[in-house]
Design a protein around this motif. Structure first.
Motif, PDB file in Angstrom:
ATOM      1  N   LEU A 159      31.809 -24.973 -49.537  1.00  0.00           N
ATOM      2  CA  LEU A 159      31.036 -24.679 -48.335  1.00  0.00           C
ATOM      3  C   LEU A 159      29.886 -23.738 -48.696  1.00  0.00           C
ATOM      4  CD1 LEU A 159      33.999 -24.145 -45.844  1.00  0.00           C
ATOM      5  CD2 LEU A 159      32.702 -26.240 -46.294  1.00  0.00           C
ATOM      6  N   LEU A 160      28.676 -24.216 -48.461  1.00  0.00           N
ATOM      7  CA  LEU A 160      27.466 -23.470 -48.803  1.00  0.00           C
ATOM      8  C   LEU A 160      26.808 -22.968 -47.529  1.00  0.00           C
ATOM      9  CD1 LEU A 160      25.111 -22.610 -50.714  1.00  0.00           C
ATOM     10  CD2 LEU A 160      24.173 -24.911 -50.389  1.00  0.00           C
ATOM     11  N   ASP A 161      26.644 -21.648 -47.418  1.00  0.00           N
ATOM     12  CA  ASP A 161      25.932 -21.053 -46.286  1.00  0.00           C
ATOM     13  C   ASP A 161      24.476 -20.853 -46.696  1.00  0.00           C
ATOM     14  OD1 ASP A 161      28.138 -20.928 -44.570  1.00  0.00           O
ATOM     15  OD2 ASP A 161      28.844 -19.089 -45.504  1.00  0.00           O
ATOM     16  N   LEU A 162      23.617 -21.750 -46.225  1.00  0.00           N
ATOM     17  CA  LEU A 162      22.213 -21.768 -46.627  1.00  0.00           C
ATOM     18  C   LEU A 162      21.355 -21.062 -45.579  1.00  0.00           C
ATOM     19  CD1 LEU A 162      20.189 -23.014 -48.739  1.00  0.00           C
ATOM     20  CD2 LEU A 162      19.896 -24.886 -47.114  1.00  0.00           C
ATOM     21  N   PRO A 163      20.534 -20.070 -45.998  1.00  0.00           N
ATOM     22  CA  PRO A 163      19.602 -19.452 -45.043  1.00  0.00           C
ATOM     23  C   PRO A 163      18.744 -20.515 -44.366  1.00  0.00           C
ATOM     24  CG  PRO A 163      19.662 -18.194 -47.091  1.00  0.00           C
ATOM     25  CD  PRO A 163      20.451 -19.451 -47.335  1.00  0.00           C
ATOM     26  N   TYR A 164      18.568 -20.380 -43.062  1.00  0.00           N
ATOM     27  CA  TYR A 164      17.914 -21.448 -42.321  1.00  0.00           C
ATOM     28  C   TYR A 164      16.470 -21.664 -42.762  1.00  0.00           C
ATOM     29  CZ  TYR A 164      16.714 -24.547 -38.498  1.00  0.00           C
ATOM     30  OH  TYR A 164      16.316 -25.635 -37.777  1.00  0.00           O
ATOM     31  N   GLU A 165      15.810 -20.611 -43.271  1.00  0.00           N
ATOM     32  CA  GLU A 165      14.425 -20.793 -43.707  1.00  0.00           C
ATOM     33  C   GLU A 165      14.308 -21.681 -44.943  1.00  0.00           C
ATOM     34  OE1 GLU A 165      15.726 -16.695 -45.361  1.00  0.00           O
ATOM     35  OE2 GLU A 165      15.930 -17.847 -43.500  1.00  0.00           O
ATOM     36  N   LEU A 166      15.459 -21.966 -45.594  1.00  0.00           N
ATOM     37  CA  LEU A 166      15.453 -22.832 -46.774  1.00  0.00           C
ATOM     38  C   LEU A 166      16.003 -24.225 -46.468  1.00  0.00           C
ATOM     39  CD1 LEU A 166      16.771 -20.349 -49.505  1.00  0.00           C
ATOM     40  CD2 LEU A 166      14.404 -20.954 -49.019  1.00  0.00           C
ATOM     41  N   ASN A 167      16.223 -24.541 -45.200  1.00  0.00           N
ATOM     42  CA  ASN A 167      16.862 -25.814 -44.887  1.00  0.00           C
ATOM     43  C   ASN A 167      16.008 -27.019 -45.269  1.00  0.00           C
ATOM     44  OD1 ASN A 167      14.922 -25.559 -42.907  1.00  0.00           O
ATOM     45  ND2 ASN A 167      16.182 -26.466 -41.301  1.00  0.00           N
ATOM     46  N   SER A 199      24.913 -16.657 -35.993  1.00  0.00           N
ATOM     47  CA  SER A 199      23.938 -15.893 -35.211  1.00  0.00           C
ATOM     48  C   SER A 199      23.513 -14.600 -35.891  1.00  0.00           C
ATOM     49  CB  SER A 199      24.515 -15.577 -33.825  1.00  0.00           C
ATOM     50  OG  SER A 199      25.719 -14.823 -33.948  1.00  0.00           O
ATOM     51  N   LEU A 200      24.370 -14.041 -36.723  1.00  0.00           N
ATOM     52  CA  LEU A 200      24.027 -12.790 -37.406  1.00  0.00           C
ATOM     53  C   LEU A 200      23.300 -13.035 -38.714  1.00  0.00           C
ATOM     54  CD1 LEU A 200      27.271 -10.693 -36.777  1.00  0.00           C
ATOM     55  CD2 LEU A 200      25.096 -10.562 -35.559  1.00  0.00           C
ATOM     56  N   ALA A 201      23.874 -13.872 -39.565  1.00  0.00           N
ATOM     57  CA  ALA A 201      23.285 -14.119 -40.891  1.00  0.00           C
ATOM     58  C   ALA A 201      22.177 -15.158 -40.860  1.00  0.00           C
ATOM     59  CB  ALA A 201      24.360 -14.546 -41.883  1.00  0.00           C
ATOM     60  N   GLN A 202      22.083 -15.937 -39.770  1.00  0.00           N
ATOM     61  CA  GLN A 202      21.095 -17.015 -39.652  1.00  0.00           C
ATOM     62  C   GLN A 202      21.199 -17.988 -40.825  1.00  0.00           C
ATOM     63  OE1 GLN A 202      18.596 -17.665 -36.917  1.00  0.00           O
ATOM     64  NE2 GLN A 202      20.457 -16.652 -36.190  1.00  0.00           N
ATOM     65  N   THR A 203      22.445 -18.400 -41.088  1.00  0.00           N
ATOM     66  CA  THR A 203      22.714 -19.381 -42.137  1.00  0.00           C
ATOM     67  C   THR A 203      23.387 -20.601 -41.526  1.00  0.00           C
ATOM     68  OG1 THR A 203      24.843 -18.321 -42.645  1.00  0.00           O
ATOM     69  CG2 THR A 203      22.925 -17.659 -43.961  1.00  0.00           C
ATOM     70  N   GLN A 204      23.139 -21.753 -42.139  1.00  0.00           N
ATOM     71  CA  GLN A 204      23.762 -22.992 -41.700  1.00  0.00           C
ATOM     72  C   GLN A 204      24.687 -23.482 -42.806  1.00  0.00           C
ATOM     73  OE1 GLN A 204      21.013 -26.052 -40.549  1.00  0.00           O
ATOM     74  NE2 GLN A 204      22.554 -27.251 -39.468  1.00  0.00           N
ATOM     75  N   ARG A 205      25.868 -23.923 -42.440  1.00  0.00           N
ATOM     76  CA  ARG A 205      26.877 -24.316 -43.432  1.00  0.00           C
ATOM     77  C   ARG A 205      26.732 -25.782 -43.809  1.00  0.00           C
ATOM     78  NH1 ARG A 205      32.817 -21.950 -43.201  1.00  0.00           N
ATOM     79  NH2 ARG A 205      31.532 -20.243 -44.000  1.00  0.00           N
ATOM     80  N   TYR A 206      26.683 -26.031 -45.138  1.00  0.00           N
ATOM     81  CA  TYR A 206      26.625 -27.385 -45.680  1.00  0.00           C
ATOM     82  C   TYR A 206      27.895 -27.652 -46.474  1.00  0.00           C
ATOM     83  CZ  TYR A 206      21.717 -27.817 -44.360  1.00  0.00           C
ATOM     84  OH  TYR A 206      20.546 -27.897 -43.639  1.00  0.00           O
ATOM     85  N   ILE A 207      28.330 -28.904 -46.454  1.00  0.00           N
ATOM     86  CA  ILE A 207      29.553 -29.316 -47.138  1.00  0.00           C
ATOM     87  C   ILE A 207      29.181 -30.044 -48.420  1.00  0.00           C
ATOM     88  CG2 ILE A 207      31.651 -30.702 -46.971  1.00  0.00           C
ATOM     89  CD1 ILE A 207      31.434 -30.409 -43.926  1.00  0.00           C
ATOM     90  N   ILE A 208      29.677 -29.533 -49.552  1.00  0.00           N
ATOM     91  CA  ILE A 208      29.416 -30.133 -50.859  1.00  0.00           C
ATOM     92  C   ILE A 208      30.706 -30.770 -51.360  1.00  0.00           C
ATOM     93  CG2 ILE A 208      28.616 -29.734 -53.213  1.00  0.00           C
ATOM     94  CD1 ILE A 208      27.198 -27.241 -52.199  1.00  0.00           C
ATOM     95  N   LYS A 209      30.703 -32.079 -51.451  1.00  0.00           N
ATOM     96  CA  LYS A 209      31.878 -32.811 -51.923  1.00  0.00           C
ATOM     97  C   LYS A 209      31.865 -32.864 -53.441  1.00  0.00           C
ATOM     98  CE  LYS A 209      35.450 -35.610 -51.245  1.00  0.00           C
ATOM     99  NZ  LYS A 209      36.702 -35.167 -50.594  1.00  0.00           N
TER     100      LYS A 209
END
Length: 308
Positions: A159-167, A199-209
């Motif tokens: 599970l990768l928490d990616l900063p939203y500005e890098l999406n 809401s705090l870290a402003q990161t979106q979670r991506y799933i890496i298989k």
């Protein structure tokens, strides 16, 4: 008369000597006032250059199965242990109904052909790791009650928490290398994302298989490198060849215009790696010589001496 001639010739010789001393070579004075700096030069070349961002990803098993009782009764025998690796169809629990436990032997004694046992064998539904065992021998359980929990070995992801500005960079990083703390590198594939943002870290979670070939515990922190920018044919120089001011908002190189003079050329910097810097502007010729050592602190149109 002879003394007079001797004195005259001596005076003329002294004047000639003083005149020669006062008329020093102008070139010597020029050389003394303009020191020559020894330098080494290099030439520009084209190279593939990429800029990366390194983030952390945590291992997790998305799927868990529950081994459940199919009768009301007692746990007569169990082979399930926490942390045990099991395959599909492995016998984990043996249950016996309370009726069979109380009167089963009596019925068999009265009529051996009846073969009344009331025993039920509980097996694992899939391969994985037992992460929780809820009951032991002698426990009374009800129909449908969870006896143990198994994590599906094939559901391993990171599970990768990616900063939203890098999406926007995730589209060019569908395949990702996952580097484990022990140095193992796993090939990963971005298979999905969560439709929410922290809401705090402003990161979106991506799933890496990743491939489930290696037994990896949940909660392991690995490194993931994402390509942020990539140029296939970048004009590059060694890092030492590009100079900057204190605020690092202005960059320049020292270019040789002949075998002894270097001039200052302002440049626009691009991607930077451990040893190379991309020069976006201006475009130099492949034959241009750029100073790579000895360039620090020298002025525009400086006198230099090229060393091998």
């Amino acid at each position: 008369m002879q003394k007079y001639l001797t004195l005259t010739f001596g005076t003329i010789a002294l004047i000639s000597c003083l005149s020669a001393c006062n008329s020093a070579d102008p070139a010597t004075e020029t050389d003394a006032s303009s020191p020559v700096t020894p330098v080494q030069v290099t030439k520009l070349r084209d190279s593939s250059l990429s800029e990366f961002v390194e983030l952390s990803a945590v291992s997790a098993y998305l799927e868990k199965s529950f081994v459940k009782a199919n009768i009301n009764g007692y746990v007569e025998r169990t082979s399930a242990k926490t942390g045990q690796q099991v395959g599909s169809g492995t016998l984990l629990f043996t249950l016996i109904t309370k009726e069979a436990r109380s009167i089963g032997n009596t019925v068999n004694k009265l009529d051996p052909g009846f073969k009344f046992s009331g025993v039920s064998n509980i097996r694992s539904g899939q391969a994985g790791t037992i992460v929780q065992v809820n009951h032991q021998n002698g426990d009374y359980v009800q129909d449908g009650e969870a006896l143990a929990t198994i994590s599906n070995r094939n559901s391993l992801v990171f599970l990768l928490d990616l900063p939203y500005e890098l999406n926007q960079i995730i589209s060019q990083n569908k395949t990702i290398d996952v580097l484990l703390p022990d140095g193992t590198k796993l090939g990963g594939l971005v298979s999905g994302t969560m439709p929410s943002v922290d809401s705090l870290a402003q990161t979106q979670r991506y799933i890496i298989k990743v491939s489930p070939g290696k037994d990896i515990p949940a909660g392991l922190i690995a490194k993931v490198r994402l390509t942020k920018l990539s140029h296939a044919e970048a004009q590059v120089l060694p890092k030492s060849a590009v100079l900057s001011n204190e605020t690092e908002d202005e960059f320049w190189v020292m270019k040789m215009i002949n075998d002894s003079t270097a001039v200052k050329i302002k440049v626009k910097k691009g991607i930077e790696s451990n040893s190379l810097i991309e020069v976006l502007e201006p475009r130099f010729a492949k034959t241009d010589r750029i100073i790579k050592t000895g360039n620090y602190g020298i002025a525009d149109t400086a006198k230099v001496k090229i060393q091998k």
